[in-house]
Design an enzyme around this catalytic site. Structure first.
Site, PDB file in Angstrom:
ATOM      1  N   PHE A 117       0.869  -1.376   0.132  1.00 36.41           N
ATOM      2  CA  PHE A 117       0.114  -0.195   0.400  1.00 36.41           C
ATOM      3  C   PHE A 117       0.618   1.027  -0.148  1.00 36.41           C
ATOM      4  O   PHE A 117       1.630   1.631   1.094  1.00 36.41           O
ATOM      5  CB  PHE A 117      -0.928   0.111   1.430  1.00 36.41           C
ATOM      6  CG  PHE A 117      -1.706   1.429   1.284  1.00 36.41           C
ATOM      7  CD1 PHE A 117      -2.915   0.978   0.688  1.00 36.41           C
ATOM      8  CD2 PHE A 117      -1.869   2.750   2.352  1.00 36.41           C
ATOM      9  CE1 PHE A 117      -3.446   2.403   0.382  1.00 36.41           C
ATOM     10  CE2 PHE A 117      -2.099   3.741   1.785  1.00 36.41           C
ATOM     11  CZ  PHE A 117      -3.500   3.364   0.814  1.00 36.41           C
TER      12      PHE A 117
ATOM     13  N   ASP B 177       9.558   2.754   1.773  1.00 36.78           N
ATOM     14  CA  ASP B 177       8.358   3.396   1.923  1.00 36.78           C
ATOM     15  C   ASP B 177       7.946   3.581   3.352  1.00 36.78           C
ATOM     16  O   ASP B 177       7.627   3.312   3.908  1.00 36.78           O
ATOM     17  CB  ASP B 177       7.482   3.103   1.497  1.00 36.78           C
ATOM     18  CG  ASP B 177       5.598   3.760   1.663  1.00 36.78           C
ATOM     19  OD1 ASP B 177       5.959   5.048   2.881  1.00 36.78           O
ATOM     20  OD2 ASP B 177       4.341   3.655   0.715  1.00 36.78           O
TER      21      ASP B 177
ATOM     22  N   LYS C 142       1.894  11.032   7.341  1.00 37.84           N
ATOM     23  CA  LYS C 142       1.367  10.800   8.447  1.00 37.84           C
ATOM     24  C   LYS C 142       1.365  11.941   9.943  1.00 37.84           C
ATOM     25  O   LYS C 142       1.383  12.437   9.944  1.00 37.84           O
ATOM     26  CB  LYS C 142       1.321   9.567   8.926  1.00 37.84           C
ATOM     27  CG  LYS C 142       0.517   9.095   7.647  1.00 37.84           C
ATOM     28  CD  LYS C 142       0.166   7.299   7.461  1.00 37.84           C
ATOM     29  CE  LYS C 142      -1.139   6.577   6.946  1.00 37.84           C
ATOM     30  NZ  LYS C 142      -1.284   5.828   6.010  1.00 37.84           N
TER      31      LYS C 142
HETATM   32  C1  LIG Z   1      -0.180   6.232   4.126  1.00 36.44           C
HETATM   33  C2  LIG Z   1       0.635   5.556   3.211  1.00 36.44           C
HETATM   34  C3  LIG Z   1       0.505   6.227   2.155  1.00 36.44           C
HETATM   35  C4  LIG Z   1      -0.367   7.202   1.534  1.00 36.44           C
HETATM   36  O1  LIG Z   1      -0.684   8.143   2.396  1.00 36.44           O
HETATM   37  P1  LIG Z   1      -1.482   8.900   2.365  1.00 36.44           P
HETATM   38  O2  LIG Z   1      -1.115   9.993   3.077  1.00 36.44           O
HETATM   39  O3  LIG Z   1      -2.927   8.616   2.651  1.00 36.44           O
HETATM   40  O4  LIG Z   1      -1.762   9.780   0.282  1.00 36.44           O
HETATM   41  C5  LIG Z   1       1.660   5.768   1.648  1.00 36.44           C
HETATM   42  N1  LIG Z   1       2.483   4.750   2.346  1.00 36.44           N
HETATM   43  C6  LIG Z   1       2.188   4.197   2.748  1.00 36.44           C
HETATM   44  C7  LIG Z   1       2.872   2.621   3.801  1.00 36.44           C
HETATM   45  C8  LIG Z   1       0.552   4.074   3.785  1.00 36.44           C
HETATM   46  O5  LIG Z   1       1.442   3.645   4.458  1.00 36.44           O
END
Ligand SMILES: *Cc1c(COP(=O)(O)O)cnc(C)c1O
Length: 410
Positions: free
Chosen positions: A137, A222, A251
């Site tokens: 994700f 990520d 986040k």
């Molecule tokens: C939440 C998330 C994203 C996307 O972040 P948004 O601020 O919702 O665009 C990307 N990578 C990971 C691992 C995430 O948990």
């Protein structure tokens, strides 16, 4: 304008979420309050965006003071806040150059652009390909959902452009076998959050680093959800003493009040960006930079990373000791757990609804996994109270299943 709108029935609300039946109006620390003043323990912290807790006084102070001074001058000019933020991001990650954006998905898009340009300009590849993991994700843009393996995220949003190849998560041999002449980078989550809090085997990430070094590939990690203390380290890649070529953050970087993200990388990778090649109207705005820097300082000053490690060990120990037949599996690291519910007893959603009635807020991911990731500032007794409610909920579902089972047996 005071007419009561029942949110669940509001025809003007797009249906891309299915919220639990609670209407919140206030947050403080690890607590949320509904419109009737009822208190809930936040065991989800907005998917880790609220690691500092709701309404952190230091973050609110910077937010309001900076908003009154200067908020959005645009990147067409220098300002007096952004550099301290970017320098701190590089110092913390051990990398050279930071590019600020707003959402996590934008940080991921930035990483993809950097890697592809690096593939063409440095490696001379015609069609640079990025290896990703199944179950990934990385956000919701059309490029990103194009390499998702989750039908709900990607179905009928194509056509998709290609340039990605997926391999099983945590499988080093499969990753090595997937490397082709056009491969430029491997891009992974150090722990898969949305897939159900999947913690990879020890040695996998350092194995990927070694593989990337041998084959001349970029390792891009990520850390939008895993980073900034969630796993009990500043960054999850530190558990394996790995130095990635690029890291996405988001986040919690916004201190729970603003969308703030960044892609941080080595100079060789970040030199792919030249004036005009990438940007964002709001990315790196003065208000976001001031709040982002304060979010990092609060994390350091309040030792939130250490809290995450010690409270996380406590939470995981307690969850693993709940020997309930309704609990199929407990996975986690730091203050971040996925509790997989046995569907014979309840769906994840039913468990979350029952928790909500008891004053605990969480969500389900991947149908059956209840996510437990409270703000890192949560007090141990509030965490224990929420875990008591979780244990109680499991017991109730087991009890409820009993007569049906007896009927089946007779
Ligand atoms: C939440 C998330 C994203 C996307 O972040 P948004 O601020 O919702 O665009 C990307 N990578 C990971 C691992 C995430 O948990």
């Amino acid at each position: 304008m005071n007419a009561k709108v029942n949110s669940a029935d509001n025809p003007h609300r797009a249906r891309n979420y299915a919220p639990l039946p609670v209407t919140l109006s206030r947050g403080e620390g690890a607590f949320l309050f509904d419109v009737n003043g009822r208190r809930y323990v936040d065991m989800m912290s907005a998917y880790s965006a609220v690691s500092h807790g709701h309404a952190h006084p230091r973050i609110l102070k910077v937010l309001t003071e900076q908003a009154q001074r200067l908020a959005v001058p645009s990147r067409a000019y220098y300002d007096d806040r952004l550099d301290a933020f970017l320098t701190e991001l590089c110092a913390l990650t051990g990398l050279d150059v930071a590019l600020p954006m707003n959402t996590g998905a934008e940080a991921v898009e930035t990483a993809i652009k950097a890697a592809r340009r690096y593939g063409r300009r440095v490696r001379g590849l015609k069609n640079p390909e990025i290896i990703v993991a199944e179950g990934n994700f990385h956000g919701r843009t059309t490029t990103i959902v194009g390499f998702s393996s989750e039908p709900a995220y990607r179905d009928d949003f194509g056509p998709y452009g290609g340039g990605f190849r997926a391999v099983p998560y945590g499988d080093l041999a499969a990753t090595e076998a997937a490397i082709g002449p056009d491969t430029v980078a491997i891009m992974v989550e150090p722990v898969q959050g949305e897939a159900g809090v999947i913690v990879p085997p020890v040695g996998w990430l350092s194995g990927l680093r070694k593989l990337c070094d041998e084959r001349g590939l970029l390792l891009i990690v990520d850390e939008v959800q895993a980073g900034l203390g969630r796993t009990g380290a500043w960054f999850a890649f530190q558990h394996e003493n790995v130095k990635p070529d690029g890291v996405m953050l988001g986040k919690a970087l916004g201190g729970g009040v603003l969308p703030v993200s960044a892609f941080v990388g080595t100079r060789a990778l970040m030199d792919m960006f030249t004036p005009g090649s990438h940007g964002s109207t709001f990315g790196g705005n003065t208000l976001a930079a001031a709040v982002g820097l304060e979010a990092l300082h609060v994390m350091r000053d309040e030792k939130l990373v250490e809290r995450s490690r010690t409270l996380g060990e406590h939470m995981l120990r307690r969850l693993r000791n709940m020997d309930s037949p309704a609990l199929r599996d407990v996975r986690g690291i730091g203050l971040w757990a996925g509790a997989e519910i046995d569907p014979r007893y309840a769906t994840g959603r039913e468990v979350c609804e029952s928790l909500c009635e008891k004053g605990v807020l969480s969500t389900v991911t991947h149908h059956s996994v209840v996510r437990l990731s409270p703000p890192l500032v949560i007090a141990r007794e509030d965490l224990d109270w929420a875990l008591d409610r979780f244990e109680e909920t499991l017991a109730e579902f087991v009890e409820r299943a009993r007569p049906a089972k007896r009927a089946l047996a007779s």
